[in-house]
Design a protein around this motif. Structure first.
Motif, mmCIF file in Angstrom:
data_model
loop_
_atom_site.group_PDB
_atom_site.id
_atom_site.type_symbol
_atom_site.label_atom_id
_atom_site.label_comp_id
_atom_site.label_asym_id
_atom_site.label_seq_id
_atom_site.Cartn_x
_atom_site.Cartn_y
_atom_site.Cartn_z
ATOM 1 N N LEU A 112 0.823 -1.212 0.000
ATOM 2 C CA LEU A 112 0.000 0.000 0.000
ATOM 3 C C LEU A 112 0.864 1.272 0.000
ATOM 4 O O LEU A 112 1.984 1.286 0.511
ATOM 5 N N THR A 113 0.301 2.330 -0.570
ATOM 6 C CA THR A 113 0.961 3.641 -0.550
ATOM 7 C C THR A 113 -0.099 4.726 -0.420
ATOM 8 O O THR A 113 -1.260 4.521 -0.787
ATOM 9 N N THR A 114 0.316 5.875 0.107
ATOM 10 C CA THR A 114 -0.595 7.029 0.225
ATOM 11 C C THR A 114 -0.124 8.131 -0.709
ATOM 12 O O THR A 114 1.048 8.512 -0.689
ATOM 13 N N LEU A 115 -1.031 8.623 -1.532
ATOM 14 C CA LEU A 115 -0.746 9.744 -2.421
ATOM 15 C C LEU A 115 -1.426 10.998 -1.894
ATOM 16 O O LEU A 115 -2.421 10.919 -1.159
ATOM 17 N N LEU A 116 -0.887 12.155 -2.283
ATOM 18 C CA LEU A 116 -1.462 13.437 -1.884
ATOM 19 C C LEU A 116 -2.062 14.111 -3.112
ATOM 20 O O LEU A 116 -1.368 14.320 -4.108
ATOM 21 N N ALA A 117 -3.344 14.426 -3.029
ATOM 22 C CA ALA A 117 -4.053 15.030 -4.154
ATOM 23 C C ALA A 117 -4.371 16.488 -3.855
ATOM 24 O O ALA A 117 -4.834 16.821 -2.763
ATOM 25 N N ILE A 118 -4.122 17.350 -4.846
ATOM 26 C CA ILE A 118 -4.482 18.758 -4.759
ATOM 27 C C ILE A 118 -5.770 18.945 -5.555
ATOM 28 O O ILE A 118 -5.798 18.757 -6.777
ATOM 29 N N VAL A 119 -6.839 19.304 -4.845
ATOM 30 C CA VAL A 119 -8.172 19.369 -5.449
ATOM 31 C C VAL A 119 -8.665 20.805 -5.400
ATOM 32 O O VAL A 119 -8.552 21.473 -4.360
ATOM 33 N N SER A 120 -9.167 21.286 -6.514
ATOM 34 C CA SER A 120 -9.744 22.631 -6.533
ATOM 35 C C SER A 120 -10.806 22.751 -5.444
ATOM 36 O O SER A 120 -11.561 21.813 -5.181
ATOM 37 N N LYS A 121 -10.846 23.900 -4.815
ATOM 38 C CA LYS A 121 -11.769 24.127 -3.705
ATOM 39 C C LYS A 121 -13.210 23.833 -4.109
ATOM 40 O O LYS A 121 -14.015 23.374 -3.296
ATOM 41 N N TYR A 122 -13.525 24.079 -5.369
ATOM 42 C CA TYR A 122 -14.902 23.909 -5.837
ATOM 43 C C TYR A 122 -15.145 22.551 -6.500
ATOM 44 O O TYR A 122 -16.206 22.302 -7.055
ATOM 45 N N SER A 123 -14.120 21.659 -6.437
ATOM 46 C CA SER A 123 -14.271 20.322 -7.032
ATOM 47 C C SER A 123 -14.185 19.227 -5.982
ATOM 48 O O SER A 123 -13.983 18.049 -6.301
ATOM 49 N N GLN A 124 -14.340 19.613 -4.710
ATOM 50 C CA GLN A 124 -14.156 18.622 -3.647
ATOM 51 C C GLN A 124 -15.242 17.544 -3.662
ATOM 52 O O GLN A 124 -14.962 16.360 -3.426
ATOM 53 N N LYS A 125 -16.481 17.933 -3.971
ATOM 54 C CA LYS A 125 -17.553 16.918 -4.049
ATOM 55 C C LYS A 125 -17.270 15.929 -5.163
ATOM 56 O O LYS A 125 -17.484 14.712 -5.010
ATOM 57 N N ASP A 126 -16.770 16.447 -6.276
ATOM 58 C CA ASP A 126 -16.423 15.581 -7.398
ATOM 59 C C ASP A 126 -15.320 14.608 -7.006
ATOM 60 O O ASP A 126 -15.369 13.419 -7.341
ATOM 61 N N TRP A 127 -14.319 15.109 -6.263
ATOM 62 C CA TRP A 127 -13.239 14.238 -5.813
ATOM 63 C C TRP A 127 -13.769 13.138 -4.898
ATOM 64 O O TRP A 127 -13.479 11.951 -5.092
ATOM 65 N N PHE A 160 -7.400 16.652 -11.264
ATOM 66 C CA PHE A 160 -6.805 16.588 -9.929
ATOM 67 C C PHE A 160 -5.290 16.456 -10.063
ATOM 68 O O PHE A 160 -4.804 15.706 -10.912
ATOM 69 N N GLN A 161 -4.550 17.164 -9.200
ATOM 70 C CA GLN A 161 -3.085 17.121 -9.246
ATOM 71 C C GLN A 161 -2.574 16.215 -8.128
ATOM 72 O O GLN A 161 -2.919 16.396 -6.963
ATOM 73 N N ILE A 162 -1.745 15.254 -8.488
ATOM 74 C CA ILE A 162 -1.114 14.384 -7.489
ATOM 75 C C ILE A 162 0.305 14.890 -7.261
ATOM 76 O O ILE A 162 1.119 14.920 -8.175
ATOM 77 N N ARG A 163 0.554 15.326 -6.026
ATOM 78 C CA ARG A 163 1.882 15.872 -5.700
ATOM 79 C C ARG A 163 2.817 14.754 -5.256
ATOM 80 O O ARG A 163 2.451 13.899 -4.430
ATOM 81 N N ASP A 164 4.037 14.753 -5.814
ATOM 82 C CA ASP A 164 5.054 13.802 -5.358
ATOM 83 C C ASP A 164 5.478 14.202 -3.949
ATOM 84 O O ASP A 164 5.833 15.355 -3.691
ATOM 85 N N PHE A 165 5.429 13.246 -3.040
ATOM 86 C CA PHE A 165 5.766 13.554 -1.653
ATOM 87 C C PHE A 165 6.237 12.291 -0.962
ATOM 88 O O PHE A 165 5.641 11.212 -1.106
ATOM 89 N N GLU A 166 7.345 12.442 -0.222
ATOM 90 C CA GLU A 166 7.850 11.332 0.586
ATOM 91 C C GLU A 166 8.141 11.876 1.969
ATOM 92 O O GLU A 166 9.008 12.741 2.130
#
Length: 377
Positions: free
Chosen positions: A181-196, A245-251
């Protein structure tokens, strides 16, 4: 404290003290709100007429340089005080307020021997001030470099979630990392949170249900976690990008986070140390430059008086700080005491902006006496 003074010399025909008393009496009678001070210039070495004429060509230009450096240091002091949120302290020369230093000027014979040629004194002042200006550039550059590094870090920590550093927003418990398993970090537009929230589980086949959690939200975006199988991470990134949606690389690394924290603290300490050091240097250097500038003004007033009134030196030097309303009245008083038989010529030249004022150059006006302006700010 006045910010603008006139440096003036009047020709003495009988007695300097008698002329001084007349000037005081007329100023107090006709322009009582004009501060008036004696400007004590020692008997300097005159040299030849050719040397004085040659020197006069450079005096205005050099004055602009020295005056400019003093203003540059003063503005730097104001900027440093503004950044620290404190009021600027009084500018002084060896503890004496600059306006008092000007109005009670005493020639420093130890630093500028009166028997030295005038050009040697002027060149020495110019060299000293040029060295201070060079030192100022180096010190300000060093300070601004630290500020730029801090500003870059602050922008990363306070900017949009799309670009800012996420290490201070993500805790160890927010991240799941295992063989599968891994956890990703998603950057979601403030007005697209329901869609996410309604779609993230179906972007690929191997997303852990109800694993998305909101960690932070700014004016534009929200930061969400999502946990899924390692083998599906690349597919998830692609599908998320297609949905906007933007997935930020993060470790997450505790060591990296701690190192960044220590780097920031060190930069802040360095900035404050350099600010304090630069401010202290500016206060000291301003006093040195201002003192040099006033000695320069004394040389300028002396040499222009010799060129105007001739030898032997016989003139009264003073400084005044008239208000704008009083200027014409004070000029009239000075003209009356200059006892010039050709004052009509000076008035005519003043109207066309030419005449003997060219001898003095720079800001010297066409009057039947020597006069130029000293701007403290």
């Amino acid at each position: 404290m006045a910010s603008r003074y006139w440096a003036v010399s009047l020709p003495v025909h009988d007695s300097a003290s008698q002329l001084w008393n007349q000037l005081q009496q007329r100023i107090s009678t006709h322009s009582f709100d004009t501060p008036l001070y004696r400007f004590n210039i020692p008997n300097l070495r005159v040299g030849t007429l050719d040397s004085l004429l040659s020197l006069s060509d450079d005096l205005a230009k050099s004055n602009n340089f020295v005056e400019g450096v003093s203003h540059k240091i003063r503005r730097q002091i104001e900027e440093l005080e503004r950044l620290s949120g404190t009021d600027a302290g009084g500018l002084t020369v060896d503890g004496v307020p600059v306006d008092s230093y000007l109005t009670r000027f005493v020639w420093d014979d130890a630093k500028y021997p009166t028997m030295s040629p005038l050009k040697e004194i002027v060149d020495g002042i110019h060299s000293q001030v040029a060295k201070i200006e060079d030192d100022l550039k180096v010190r300000v550059s060093e300070y601004n470099n630290i500020r730029s590094q801090l500003n870059a870090i602050n922008r990363k920590q306070t900017g949009s979630l799309a670009v800012r550093d996420l290490s201070n927003l993500v805790k160890p418990e927010d991240i799941i990392t295992s063989d599968h398993l891994t956890t990703l970090l998603a950057i979601v537009s403030k007005y697209s949170q329901k869609d996410w929230l309604s779609s993230y589980e179906t972007l690929t086949s191997y997303v852990v249900p109800r694993s998305s959690k909101k960690l932070f939200e700014d004016n534009e975006y929200a930061l969400y976690t999502v946990t899924l199988f390692n083998r599906d991470a690349d597919n998830f990134r692609t599908s998320a990008r297609e949905k906007g949606f933007q997935i930020r690389d993060f470790e997450y690394s505790p060591e990296t986070h701690e190192n960044r924290k220590q780097e920031l603290e060190k930069l802040m300490q360095d900035q404050e140390r350099l600010r304090t050091s630069l401010l202290q240097w500016c206060y000291t250097s301003y006093g040195e430059v201002f003192s040099s500038w006033m000695h320069f003004c004394a040389v300028r007033l002396f040499s222009e008086s010799i060129l105007r009134y001739g030898l032997p030196p016989s003139f009264l030097a003073c400084v005044l700080a008239p208000t704008v309303k009083s200027e014409k009245k004070v000029r009239s008083i000075l003209e009356g005491l200059s006892d010039s038989t050709n004052s009509a010529y000076w008035k005519a030249e003043d109207e066309v902006g030419a005449g003997m004022a060219g001898l003095a150059g720079g800001d010297a006006d066409a009057h039947p006496y020597v006069s130029f302006t000293i701007n403290l700010v």
